[in-house]
Design a protein around this motif. Structure first.
Motif, PDB file in Angstrom:
ATOM      1  N   TRP A 251      19.187  13.674  24.999  1.00  0.00           N
ATOM      2  CA  TRP A 251      18.148  14.669  25.226  1.00  0.00           C
ATOM      3  C   TRP A 251      17.699  15.377  23.949  1.00  0.00           C
ATOM      4  O   TRP A 251      17.167  16.481  23.988  1.00  0.00           O
ATOM      5  N   ALA A 252      17.914  14.695  22.812  1.00  0.00           N
ATOM      6  CA  ALA A 252      17.355  15.210  21.558  1.00  0.00           C
ATOM      7  C   ALA A 252      15.844  15.293  21.729  1.00  0.00           C
ATOM      8  O   ALA A 252      15.238  14.478  22.428  1.00  0.00           O
ATOM      9  N   ALA A 253      15.235  16.292  21.107  1.00  0.00           N
ATOM     10  CA  ALA A 253      13.801  16.507  21.308  1.00  0.00           C
ATOM     11  C   ALA A 253      13.053  16.633  19.997  1.00  0.00           C
ATOM     12  O   ALA A 253      13.569  17.165  19.018  1.00  0.00           O
ATOM     13  N   LEU A 254      11.843  16.143  20.021  1.00  0.00           N
ATOM     14  CA  LEU A 254      10.899  16.307  18.925  1.00  0.00           C
ATOM     15  C   LEU A 254       9.758  17.155  19.467  1.00  0.00           C
ATOM     16  O   LEU A 254       9.060  16.744  20.403  1.00  0.00           O
ATOM     17  N   ASP A 255       9.599  18.369  18.928  1.00  0.00           N
ATOM     18  CA  ASP A 255       8.505  19.231  19.362  1.00  0.00           C
ATOM     19  C   ASP A 255       7.190  18.649  18.875  1.00  0.00           C
ATOM     20  O   ASP A 255       7.029  18.354  17.688  1.00  0.00           O
ATOM     21  N   ILE A 256       6.246  18.495  19.788  1.00  0.00           N
ATOM     22  CA  ILE A 256       4.957  17.904  19.446  1.00  0.00           C
ATOM     23  C   ILE A 256       3.872  18.968  19.347  1.00  0.00           C
ATOM     24  O   ILE A 256       3.134  19.017  18.374  1.00  0.00           O
TER      25      ILE A 256
ATOM     26  N   GLY B 297       1.589  28.770  25.443  1.00  0.00           N
ATOM     27  CA  GLY B 297       2.823  28.919  26.202  1.00  0.00           C
ATOM     28  C   GLY B 297       3.314  27.647  26.865  1.00  0.00           C
ATOM     29  O   GLY B 297       4.333  27.658  27.541  1.00  0.00           O
ATOM     30  N   ILE B 298       2.614  26.558  26.676  1.00  0.00           N
ATOM     31  CA  ILE B 298       3.014  25.267  27.229  1.00  0.00           C
ATOM     32  C   ILE B 298       3.500  24.382  26.079  1.00  0.00           C
ATOM     33  O   ILE B 298       2.789  24.175  25.099  1.00  0.00           O
TER      34      ILE B 298
ATOM     35  N   GLU C   9       6.355  24.816  36.288  1.00  0.00           N
ATOM     36  CA  GLU C   9       6.179  23.409  36.603  1.00  0.00           C
ATOM     37  C   GLU C   9       6.558  22.546  35.406  1.00  0.00           C
ATOM     38  O   GLU C   9       6.585  23.020  34.270  1.00  0.00           O
ATOM     39  N   GLU C  10       6.826  21.271  35.678  1.00  0.00           N
ATOM     40  CA  GLU C  10       7.179  20.335  34.612  1.00  0.00           C
ATOM     41  C   GLU C  10       6.509  18.999  34.902  1.00  0.00           C
ATOM     42  O   GLU C  10       6.490  18.535  36.040  1.00  0.00           O
ATOM     43  N   VAL C  11       5.975  18.399  33.852  1.00  0.00           N
ATOM     44  CA  VAL C  11       5.436  17.044  33.934  1.00  0.00           C
ATOM     45  C   VAL C  11       6.308  16.174  33.041  1.00  0.00           C
ATOM     46  O   VAL C  11       6.551  16.512  31.882  1.00  0.00           O
TER      47      VAL C  11
ATOM     48  N   GLY D 192      10.392  27.374  26.308  1.00  0.00           N
ATOM     49  CA  GLY D 192      11.637  28.046  26.585  1.00  0.00           C
ATOM     50  C   GLY D 192      12.293  27.616  27.884  1.00  0.00           C
ATOM     51  O   GLY D 192      13.385  28.060  28.203  1.00  0.00           O
ATOM     52  N   SER D 193      11.637  26.745  28.641  1.00  0.00           N
ATOM     53  CA  SER D 193      12.232  26.253  29.881  1.00  0.00           C
ATOM     54  C   SER D 193      13.396  25.327  29.541  1.00  0.00           C
ATOM     55  O   SER D 193      13.443  24.734  28.476  1.00  0.00           O
ATOM     56  N   ILE D 194      14.333  25.182  30.480  1.00  0.00           N
ATOM     57  CA  ILE D 194      15.506  24.337  30.226  1.00  0.00           C
ATOM     58  C   ILE D 194      15.213  22.882  30.527  1.00  0.00           C
ATOM     59  O   ILE D 194      14.339  22.548  31.257  1.00  0.00           O
TER      60      ILE D 194
END
Length: 103
Positions: free
Chosen positions: A15-20, A25-26, A45-47, A101-103
């Motif tokens: 679950w490593a992430a690259l911020d795009i 706020g999204i 919500e999450e997509v 900031g969502s998990i």
């Protein structure tokens, strides 16, 4: 401006992430994983878009656990309050769009 080759992204941990991008706020992040996440409910919500690999998404609807197999190009929308957990079948890369900031 940037171009991201999602197939080239490899995380050092599940679950490593690259911020795009961050837009009003999204947040949009590219995740690499080879392990399940954990059951959770997002703050909004999450997509969830499968870019590479396959993911079995577990979710609870009306108190019952259900699953759906997501293939490349499939999209899962977790409405507010949907408890869910993603289980990749091998390595997967997913694009996640959610409140920052969502998990």
């Amino acid at each position: 401006m940037k171009v991201i080759r999602s197939a080239d992204f490899v995380g050092e941990r599940a679950w490593a992430a690259l911020d795009i991008a961050s837009m009003n706020g999204i947040g949009t992040r590219l995740h690499w994983t080879d392990q399940p996440y954990r059951w959770h409910i997002n703050e909004g919500e999450e997509v969830f878009v499968v870019l590479n690999g396959r993911v079995r998404m577990h979710y609870r609807h009306a108190g019952l656990e259900q699953t759906v197999l997501l293939e490349v190009g499939d999209i899962f929308h977790a409405s507010m309050g949907t408890e869910h957990v993603a289980h990749p079948l091998g390595v997967a890369r997913v694009l996640v769009i959610e409140c920052e900031g969502s998990i």
